[in-house]
Scaffold this active site. Structure first.
Site, mmCIF file in Angstrom:
data_model
loop_
_atom_site.group_PDB
_atom_site.id
_atom_site.type_symbol
_atom_site.label_atom_id
_atom_site.label_comp_id
_atom_site.label_asym_id
_atom_site.label_seq_id
_atom_site.Cartn_x
_atom_site.Cartn_y
_atom_site.Cartn_z
ATOM 1 N N LYS A 270 0.693 -1.033 -0.322
ATOM 2 C CA LYS A 270 0.140 0.007 -0.135
ATOM 3 C C LYS A 270 0.930 1.301 0.076
ATOM 4 O O LYS A 270 1.676 0.785 0.488
ATOM 5 C CB LYS A 270 -0.883 0.211 1.687
ATOM 6 C CG LYS A 270 -2.689 -1.188 1.425
ATOM 7 C CD LYS A 270 -2.831 -1.155 2.616
ATOM 8 C CE LYS A 270 -3.608 -2.427 3.131
ATOM 9 N NZ LYS A 270 -4.778 -1.882 1.820
ATOM 10 N N ARG A 344 -9.530 -12.097 2.313
ATOM 11 C CA ARG A 344 -10.857 -13.351 2.025
ATOM 12 C C ARG A 344 -9.887 -14.591 2.314
ATOM 13 O O ARG A 344 -10.421 -15.713 2.696
ATOM 14 C CB ARG A 344 -11.688 -13.421 0.937
ATOM 15 C CG ARG A 344 -9.792 -12.845 0.248
ATOM 16 C CD ARG A 344 -10.454 -12.068 -1.281
ATOM 17 N NE ARG A 344 -10.178 -10.743 -1.579
ATOM 18 C CZ ARG A 344 -10.922 -9.073 -1.766
ATOM 19 N NH1 ARG A 344 -10.972 -9.634 -3.088
ATOM 20 N NH2 ARG A 344 -10.386 -8.396 -2.072
#
Length: 495
Positions: A270, A344
């Site tokens: 990020k 996830r």
């Protein structure tokens, strides 16, 4: 902060508060206060619009008192959420004044039962009173200690006290979640999150079991461990159990919270600005821990098992990489296209575990999962993907009690094709389009057709500024909705 019920219109507090509707008959006001209100209204200085606060001083019973008028808006549009908003503004004004006590006239409405009204008053004020300042060396304790709810008729005192007790339990659970999210990642590591959960469980009355990395490996949680292995802080798998319905032992709700105590993005790193708030990537874990606290403390008649796969997503020579193919506890293989789509990968093993090992008959996963949900719904609404309309309707009924907002996203088969891989069973991202939906459906591949709700709280778990009873930082969403969903789908007025 203590909430106390009074049957009369006692003026023992530092400030007296009068909630007023735009078209109010003002039956609860003395003639002097009616005259003040009419004067303010004629000059358009106070119209009783929702949340509008007006402070003034007046002589009552021979004593000068500070008075607050607070607007409730139109009477026919009143809701519990509007009461929370109005009373939150009262609390903020009281704190500005540096006072020790507030007395609020009870709100009477044909639209809401009395218990819901009292609960909303308590929730609005108590949630707005929160501030995370434990690391400030010059922090000051708030002076506000007591809030009185006045003019409660004798036959409703017991109802009011029960409503206050339940509201306080919900507030404490929500603030517990806020605190967990607001703590920095160098404090709340996976191991420390497990310790916190254990301490909360001991106090609230639910069982907590913590699995270390060797036990996680023995369970076959390969997908979870792939995300975790890049960090020097070892993962923990947290299992929380509450069984309050002995008559229905086989009816178990599984709550699964995303527990990324820090997310750098891994090799799909990020930008710096995107990493600053990534201590909040365990907002789902905080929510299910908070919900378990409220469920156990109020002794709801239900069976709930909550699980959290807690880890950090970091970069090292051990970290998983884009292009890797990994396995999972369910045996399905996954092509990793982006290491920043890590949540996830932890959730699927947690979902499989809670179904296979804890025998959950319904599953809700709660996760700060996608930035795409912010683009679609902003920071006011949680996105939902589900395989069961009846279960979603239960969620919507619960949200009417909590005031938290949810919106169902489509789950058509065409979206499922986007997460199919050419070289593995699945791929962990479906491309630029429908990102929130494909992320949810990826988890849905592991729910074994159990009734399931996926709640993407990436937009609602964190606030960049104060608003009403939400304070900057972790919001505690959706603790109160999960509580009401578990509460046998009954309105608080039925007890």
């Amino acid at each position: 902060m203590n909430f106390l019920v009074r049957t009369g219109q006692s003026i023992e507090a530092d400030v007296l508060v009068y909630p007023i509707f735009m078209e109010d008959a003002l039956d609860n006001l003395s003639q002097d206060l009616k005259t003040v209100f009419e004067g303010l209204k004629s000059k358009e200085r106070f119209k009783a619009e929702l949340g509008q606060v007006y402070l003034f001083s007046e002589r009552l019973q021979g004593e000068i008192k500070d008075i607050i008028f607070v607007g409730l808006g139109k009477k026919e549009e009143l809701s519990a959420e509007k009461i929370r908003i109005a009373l939150a503004n009262v609390l903020k004004k009281g704190k500005e004044l540096g006072i020790e006590s507030i007395a609020v006239q009870a709100i009477s409405s044909d639209k809401l039962c009395f218990k819901r009204t009292v609960k909303a008053m308590v929730e609005g004020m108590a949630l707005a009173n929160y501030k995370f300042d434990k690391y400030k060396t010059d922090r000051k304790e708030g002076k506000l200690k007591e809030i009185y709810i006045l003019n409660v008729v004798e036959e409703k005192v017991e109802k009011a006290e029960k409503a206050i007790k339940e509201a306080e339990a919900l507030v404490e659970a929500t603030l517990c979640a806020r605190n967990l999210v607001n703590e920095p990642a160098n404090v709340i590591t996976p191991k420390e999150l497990g310790k916190k959960a254990k301490a909360i469980g001991k106090e609230a009355g639910f069982e907590v079991e913590i699995f270390d990395e060797k036990e996680i490996e023995a369970l076959g949680m390969k997908s979870f461990l792939e995300v975790a292995k890049g960090s020097d802080n070892a993962p923990r798998f947290i299992v929380m159990r509450y069984f309050g319905d002995e008559d229905n032992k086989n009816d178990i709700l599984g709550l699964v919270g995303k527990g990324l105590t820090y997310d750098s993005g891994g090799y799909s790193i990020k930008p710096t600005d995107g990493m600053v708030t990534m201590k909040s990537d365990m907002g789902g874990a905080a929510a299910v821990i908070g919900a378990m606290k409220a469920i156990a403390e109020t002794k709801l008649k239900a069976n709930v098992v909550a699980v959290v796969a807690a880890c950090e997503n970091m970069i090292s020579g051990k970290a998983y990489k884009p292009g890797d193919i990994i396995s999972s506890m369910a045996g399905k293989t996954i092509e990793v296209l982006n290491t920043d789509a890590e949540g996830r990968l932890t959730l699927i093993d947690a979902v499989h575990y809670v179904i296979e090992k804890e025998k959950a008959t319904k599953v809700i996963d709660v996760a700060t999962l996608t930035g795409a949900v912010l683009i679609a719904l902003g920071n006011t609404t949680t996105g939902v993907v589900t395989n069961n309309e009846e279960f979603y309707n239960d969620l919507q009924r619960a949200s009417e009690l909590s005031g938290e907002k949810f919106w169902q996203l489509p789950a058509f088969d065409e979206y499922k094709k986007l997460i199919k891989s050419d070289i593995a069973d699945l791929k962990n991202i479906g491309g630029r389009h429908a990102g929130t939906i494909t992320a949810g459906l990826f988890i849905g591949e592991f729910v074994q057709k159990k009734p399931w709700l996926h709640l993407d709280i990436a937009g609602t778990a964190w606030a960049d500024s104060d608003k009403d009873y939400i304070t900057k930082g972790g919001t505690g969403a959706p603790v109160r909705t999960l509580y009401y969903l578990v509460k046998e789908k009954n309105s608080c007025c039925n007890k």
